[in-house]
Design an enzyme around this catalytic site. Structure first.
Site, PDB file in Angstrom:
ATOM      1  N   CYS A   8      -7.932  23.887 112.974  1.00  0.00           N
ATOM      2  CA  CYS A   8      -9.156  23.260 113.490  1.00  0.00           C
ATOM      3  C   CYS A   8     -10.078  24.276 114.154  1.00  0.00           C
ATOM      4  O   CYS A   8     -11.260  24.350 113.844  1.00  0.00           O
ATOM      5  CB  CYS A   8      -8.788  22.149 114.472  1.00  0.00           C
ATOM      6  SG  CYS A   8     -10.213  21.466 115.324  1.00  0.00           S
ATOM      7  N   CYS A  54     -12.397  22.778 111.401  1.00  0.00           N
ATOM      8  CA  CYS A  54     -13.452  21.940 111.984  1.00  0.00           C
ATOM      9  C   CYS A  54     -14.519  22.719 112.749  1.00  0.00           C
ATOM     10  O   CYS A  54     -15.715  22.496 112.544  1.00  0.00           O
ATOM     11  CB  CYS A  54     -12.838  20.933 112.961  1.00  0.00           C
ATOM     12  SG  CYS A  54     -11.275  20.260 112.426  1.00  0.00           S
ATOM     13  N   LYS A  64     -16.488  25.417 110.664  1.00  0.00           N
ATOM     14  CA  LYS A  64     -17.186  24.617 109.636  1.00  0.00           C
ATOM     15  C   LYS A  64     -18.407  23.928 110.226  1.00  0.00           C
ATOM     16  O   LYS A  64     -19.504  24.002 109.690  1.00  0.00           O
ATOM     17  CB  LYS A  64     -16.195  23.609 109.048  1.00  0.00           C
ATOM     18  CG  LYS A  64     -16.707  22.665 107.982  1.00  0.00           C
ATOM     19  CD  LYS A  64     -17.379  21.414 108.461  1.00  0.00           C
ATOM     20  CE  LYS A  64     -16.612  20.559 109.425  1.00  0.00           C
ATOM     21  NZ  LYS A  64     -15.487  19.839 108.884  1.00  0.00           N
ATOM     22  N   GLY A  66     -13.259  17.798  95.064  1.00  0.00           N
ATOM     23  CA  GLY A  66     -14.203  16.736  95.421  1.00  0.00           C
ATOM     24  C   GLY A  66     -13.831  16.058  96.720  1.00  0.00           C
ATOM     25  O   GLY A  66     -14.298  14.957  97.011  1.00  0.00           O
ATOM     26  N   TYR A 116     -13.010  16.291 101.180  1.00  0.00           N
ATOM     27  CA  TYR A 116     -13.765  16.633 102.384  1.00  0.00           C
ATOM     28  C   TYR A 116     -14.271  18.085 102.313  1.00  0.00           C
ATOM     29  O   TYR A 116     -15.442  18.346 102.512  1.00  0.00           O
ATOM     30  CB  TYR A 116     -12.848  16.634 103.614  1.00  0.00           C
ATOM     31  CG  TYR A 116     -12.494  15.352 104.294  1.00  0.00           C
ATOM     32  CD1 TYR A 116     -13.048  15.034 105.530  1.00  0.00           C
ATOM     33  CD2 TYR A 116     -11.547  14.496 103.769  1.00  0.00           C
ATOM     34  CE1 TYR A 116     -12.675  13.903 106.224  1.00  0.00           C
ATOM     35  CE2 TYR A 116     -11.157  13.353 104.457  1.00  0.00           C
ATOM     36  CZ  TYR A 116     -11.727  13.057 105.689  1.00  0.00           C
ATOM     37  OH  TYR A 116     -11.353  11.936 106.368  1.00  0.00           O
ATOM     38  N   GLU A 125     -18.151  19.315 101.921  1.00  0.00           N
ATOM     39  CA  GLU A 125     -18.793  19.882 103.107  1.00  0.00           C
ATOM     40  C   GLU A 125     -19.317  21.285 102.825  1.00  0.00           C
ATOM     41  O   GLU A 125     -20.451  21.628 103.185  1.00  0.00           O
ATOM     42  CB  GLU A 125     -17.800  19.913 104.267  1.00  0.00           C
ATOM     43  CG  GLU A 125     -17.463  18.518 104.774  1.00  0.00           C
ATOM     44  CD  GLU A 125     -16.487  18.496 105.945  1.00  0.00           C
ATOM     45  OE1 GLU A 125     -16.421  17.476 106.631  1.00  0.00           O
ATOM     46  OE2 GLU A 125     -15.774  19.492 106.173  1.00  0.00           O
ATOM     47  N   GLY A 142      -7.104  20.806  97.860  1.00  0.00           N
ATOM     48  CA  GLY A 142      -6.034  20.178  98.630  1.00  0.00           C
ATOM     49  C   GLY A 142      -5.271  21.168  99.484  1.00  0.00           C
ATOM     50  O   GLY A 142      -5.461  22.387  99.386  1.00  0.00           O
ATOM     51  N   HIS A 192     -34.270   0.014 119.114  1.00  0.00           N
ATOM     52  CA  HIS A 192     -35.397   0.257 118.221  1.00  0.00           C
ATOM     53  C   HIS A 192     -36.296   1.374 118.737  1.00  0.00           C
ATOM     54  O   HIS A 192     -36.515   1.448 119.931  1.00  0.00           O
ATOM     55  CB  HIS A 192     -36.201  -1.051 118.101  1.00  0.00           C
ATOM     56  CG  HIS A 192     -37.299  -0.973 117.115  1.00  0.00           C
ATOM     57  ND1 HIS A 192     -37.073  -0.973 115.760  1.00  0.00           N
ATOM     58  CD2 HIS A 192     -38.638  -0.864 117.286  1.00  0.00           C
ATOM     59  CE1 HIS A 192     -38.233  -0.881 115.127  1.00  0.00           C
ATOM     60  NE2 HIS A 192     -39.195  -0.818 116.027  1.00  0.00           N
ATOM     61  N   GLU A 194     -29.870   0.746 114.095  1.00  0.00           N
ATOM     62  CA  GLU A 194     -30.139  -0.658 114.450  1.00  0.00           C
ATOM     63  C   GLU A 194     -29.867  -1.578 113.263  1.00  0.00           C
ATOM     64  O   GLU A 194     -29.553  -2.755 113.425  1.00  0.00           O
ATOM     65  CB  GLU A 194     -31.575  -0.836 114.955  1.00  0.00           C
ATOM     66  CG  GLU A 194     -32.661  -0.611 113.927  1.00  0.00           C
ATOM     67  CD  GLU A 194     -34.059  -0.801 114.510  1.00  0.00           C
ATOM     68  OE1 GLU A 194     -34.356  -1.891 115.009  1.00  0.00           O
ATOM     69  OE2 GLU A 194     -34.852   0.164 114.487  1.00  0.00           O
TER      70      GLU A 194
HETATM   71  P1  NDP Z   1      -8.445  16.562  99.690  1.00  0.00           P
HETATM   72  O1  NDP Z   1      -7.054  16.186  99.396  1.00  0.00           O
HETATM   73  O2  NDP Z   1      -9.326  15.663 100.460  1.00  0.00           O
HETATM   74  O3  NDP Z   1      -9.194  16.900  98.345  1.00  0.00           O
HETATM   75  C1  NDP Z   1      -8.662  17.735  97.355  1.00  0.00           C
HETATM   76  C2  NDP Z   1      -9.593  17.720  96.172  1.00  0.00           C
HETATM   77  O4  NDP Z   1      -9.159  18.653  95.202  1.00  0.00           O
HETATM   78  C3  NDP Z   1      -9.629  16.362  95.485  1.00  0.00           C
HETATM   79  O5  NDP Z   1     -10.946  16.135  95.077  1.00  0.00           O
HETATM   80  C4  NDP Z   1      -8.705  16.561  94.299  1.00  0.00           C
HETATM   81  O6  NDP Z   1      -9.028  15.776  93.190  1.00  0.00           O
HETATM   82  C5  NDP Z   1      -8.974  18.016  93.957  1.00  0.00           C
HETATM   83  N1  NDP Z   1      -7.843  18.665  93.274  1.00  0.00           N
HETATM   84  C6  NDP Z   1      -6.542  18.650  93.624  1.00  0.00           C
HETATM   85  N2  NDP Z   1      -5.800  19.388  92.752  1.00  0.00           N
HETATM   86  C7  NDP Z   1      -6.674  19.879  91.851  1.00  0.00           C
HETATM   87  C8  NDP Z   1      -6.540  20.701  90.700  1.00  0.00           C
HETATM   88  N3  NDP Z   1      -5.346  21.166  90.325  1.00  0.00           N
HETATM   89  N4  NDP Z   1      -7.634  21.013  90.004  1.00  0.00           N
HETATM   90  C9  NDP Z   1      -8.839  20.521  90.382  1.00  0.00           C
HETATM   91  N5  NDP Z   1      -9.037  19.740  91.445  1.00  0.00           N
HETATM   92  C10 NDP Z   1      -7.964  19.425  92.177  1.00  0.00           C
HETATM   93  O7  NDP Z   1      -8.292  17.976 100.357  1.00  0.00           O
HETATM   94  P2  NDP Z   1      -9.262  18.921 101.143  1.00  0.00           P
HETATM   95  O8  NDP Z   1      -8.686  20.251 100.876  1.00  0.00           O
HETATM   96  O9  NDP Z   1     -10.693  18.680 100.843  1.00  0.00           O
HETATM   97  O10 NDP Z   1      -9.017  18.486 102.659  1.00  0.00           O
HETATM   98  C11 NDP Z   1      -7.699  18.403 103.193  1.00  0.00           C
HETATM   99  C12 NDP Z   1      -7.643  17.465 104.352  1.00  0.00           C
HETATM  100  O11 NDP Z   1      -8.220  18.075 105.478  1.00  0.00           O
HETATM  101  C13 NDP Z   1      -8.424  16.186 104.188  1.00  0.00           C
HETATM  102  O12 NDP Z   1      -7.703  15.188 103.521  1.00  0.00           O
HETATM  103  C14 NDP Z   1      -8.705  15.790 105.615  1.00  0.00           C
HETATM  104  O13 NDP Z   1      -7.614  15.066 106.101  1.00  0.00           O
HETATM  105  C15 NDP Z   1      -8.806  17.113 106.315  1.00  0.00           C
HETATM  106  N6  NDP Z   1     -10.213  17.475 106.562  1.00  0.00           N
HETATM  107  C16 NDP Z   1     -10.972  16.684 107.366  1.00  0.00           C
HETATM  108  C17 NDP Z   1     -12.285  16.994 107.616  1.00  0.00           C
HETATM  109  C18 NDP Z   1     -13.110  16.112 108.473  1.00  0.00           C
HETATM  110  O14 NDP Z   1     -12.562  15.302 109.204  1.00  0.00           O
HETATM  111  N7  NDP Z   1     -14.439  16.203 108.412  1.00  0.00           N
HETATM  112  C19 NDP Z   1     -12.907  18.194 107.041  1.00  0.00           C
HETATM  113  C20 NDP Z   1     -12.035  18.944 106.200  1.00  0.00           C
HETATM  114  C21 NDP Z   1     -10.743  18.584 105.989  1.00  0.00           C
HETATM  115  P3  NDP Z   1      -8.534  14.243  93.029  1.00  0.00           P
HETATM  116  O15 NDP Z   1      -9.436  13.429  93.891  1.00  0.00           O
HETATM  117  O16 NDP Z   1      -8.737  13.979  91.580  1.00  0.00           O
HETATM  118  O17 NDP Z   1      -7.119  14.206  93.442  1.00  0.00           O
END
Ligand code: NDP
Length: 451
Positions: free
Chosen positions: A42, A47, A50, A175, A177, A181, A261, A434, A439
């Site tokens: 974090c 966080c 970022k 795709g 978080y 971001e 991920g 307002h 609102e």
């Molecule tokens: P996520 O699990 O949210 O997203 C991973 C993304 O990668 C998904 O879109 C997934 O696709 C894709 N993916 C996974 N494997 C592959 C692959 N082999 N090839 C291509 N695409 C792939 O993970 P993040 O890393 O974005 O974030 C991790 C965690 O960190 C979050 O879940 C959240 O809990 C935390 N976080 C919170 C934030 C906040 O509160 N603002 C900010 C950043 C992180 P698919 O959807 O198809 O599985």
């Protein structure tokens, strides 16, 4: 049996540090080992940096809007070196605070990697062993790379803060978080940004209408989002990275960032040898009290892969201390956690999406999408969304979804009402503030859908 410590914590991130110092404040003898920087994901590579980058990236749009409001100012160039220097100084300051918090609470710290030897013993990287009555695993997680040829040429969100210079163009893969971001951040900083996501729409799992609008607005602001697209192969070509995509595209990028991920940090920790069970992703399996199958070993935060958010790790750490050291068995409530995604525009969400709620019970959907005054005056086409999912039977608001500048701030407050079990009529009874965007959350009269 006597131990060196009452509690040994492995990992100096949000969950570990909080548990260590709250326990120490109770008079418990605590030690903590951290192999990297204090503050964890974090503070050091998540966080905090970022969000500072989000702020930095938003100024390009702010200058344009200021011109539209009559200000005689010109957009200049963004100086990555200046920002990076300030960012690093800020992270050093925050790490110092974390170290001081531990020292001032009387927690003994070891700047070393630790692993488990038995149910009450850890071994530090220098070979020394420490025993403790209780051990708390709080090692967090790390990014994972997809297994495709050349993927080692890419970077993750860990490295993006340390780039020597900002790339002219970048491909962001994923795709979730982090991908979404950073697509907004890079685009705002003037980097030509392409995003590949393998699924049909970014931010899988969130409300369809909300994530659809985020994607639309990201494209509107210049992010080149390719849905249903993934990388097949990458290789070095001069100082660029050649990328072949599943849609047939072959393109050159200065940088490729994977946000595909994260995985729990449980490799080579000796956990399974001592009987701590791991799940399919390598996460430490725990019960509602964060206790593993080995009674002296507990785990909190991302290493358990429950809800991977800092405030949740902190709560899990506090509940662990209540349970183990204050004789007050406490579970963590993982229900109705408000969260924000710092995309541009932001998304704030709490509770069920329309799609999830519809599976549970009959619902009414209240939604409004409009051009906010501030941006509209500046000539932007940008739209925001306010949406409530309401139970037909109980009238309770089951979900609240906001896509708007400042949605993260708004959802924290809406989250209180939803957590309290507020009904749509409670929202309606509240007088609008307002003129604001939010609102609209208390002025939506008729449902747009019942299902
Ligand atoms: P996520 O699990 O949210 O997203 C991973 C993304 O990668 C998904 O879109 C997934 O696709 C894709 N993916 C996974 N494997 C592959 C692959 N082999 N090839 C291509 N695409 C792939 O993970 P993040 O890393 O974005 O974030 C991790 C965690 O960190 C979050 O879940 C959240 O809990 C935390 N976080 C919170 C934030 C906040 O509160 N603002 C900010 C950043 C992180 P698919 O959807 O198809 O599985």
């Amino acid at each position: 049996m006597s131990f060196d410590y009452d509690l040994f914590v492995i990992g100096g991130g949000s969950g570990g540090v909080r548990a260590a110092r709250v326990a120490a404040a109770e008079g418990v003898k605590v030690a903590l080992a951290e192999e990297d920087r204090y503050g964890g994901t974090c503070v050091i590579r998540g966080c905090v940096p970022k969000k500072l980058m989000v702020f930095a990236s938003e100024y390009s749009g702010i200058v344009e809007d200021a011109q539209a409001y009559g200000w005689d100012i010109k957009p200049g160039a963004f100086d990555w070196d200046v920002f990076k220097g300030k960012l690093n100084a800020e992270l050093d300051r925050l790490e110092g605070i974390y170290r001081n918090l531990l020292a001032n609470s009387g927690v003994e710290t070891f700047d070393l990697r630790a692993k488990m030897v038995d149910a009450h013993t850890v071994e530090l990287a220098d070979g020394s062993r420490k025993s403790a009555k209780h051990i708390l695993l709080a090692m967090g997680g790390r990014p994972v790379w997809p297994e495709i040829p050349g993927s080692e040429l890419g970077i993750s969100s860990n490295e993006i803060f340390h780039l020597e210079k900002l790339p002219e163009n970048i491909l962001i893969v994923g795709g979730g978080y982090i991908a979404c971001e950073f697509a907004g951040i890079m685009n705002g900083l003037g980097v030509k940004t392409t995003q590949y996501y393998r699924g049909a729409q970014i931010l899988r799992g969130f409300d369809d209408e909300a994530r659809g609008l985020v994607c639309e607005e990201m494209c509107q602001r210049g992010v080149d989002v390719h849905l249903g697209t993934n990388i097949l192969e990458m290789r070095k070509e001069g100082d660029k990275i050649w990328v072949k995509a599943t849609n047939g595209d072959e393109r050159l990028f200065d940088q490729v960032m994977f946000a595909t991920g994260r995985t729990p940090n449980t490799d080579n920790m000796g956990l399974e040898d001592i009987g701590v069970a791991l799940g399919r992703k390598g996460e430490v399996l725990v019960d509602d009290y964060s206790q593993t199958g080995v009674p002296s070993v507990f785990a909190v935060g991302d290493v358990t892969d429950r809800v991977n958010l800092t405030p949740v790790a902190i709560r899990e750490g506090m509940a662990f201390v209540e349970t183990v050291f204050k004789g007050n068995p406490t579970t963590v409530d993982h229900d109705l956690i408000p969260t924000a995604i710092f995309t541009q525009p932001e998304m704030g969400t709490v509770g069920l999406s329309e799609e999830q709620a519809r599976e549970v019970e009959p619902i009414e959907v209240f939604a409004t999408s409009f051009k906010p005054m501030q941006q509209s005056f500046a000539g932007r086409a940008e739209r925001v969304l306010m949406k409530l999912i309401v139970s037909q039977a109980s009238r309770k608001v089951l979900g609240c979804h906001i896509v708007a500048p400042g949605a993260g701030e708004m959802i924290q407050l809406a989250g209180i009402a939803v957590k309290m079990g507020a009904t749509k009529e409670d929202f309606d009874r509240t007088v609008a503030v307002h003129p604001t965007m939010s609102e609209e959350i208390v002025t939506m009269k008729a449902p747009v859908r019942r299902s």
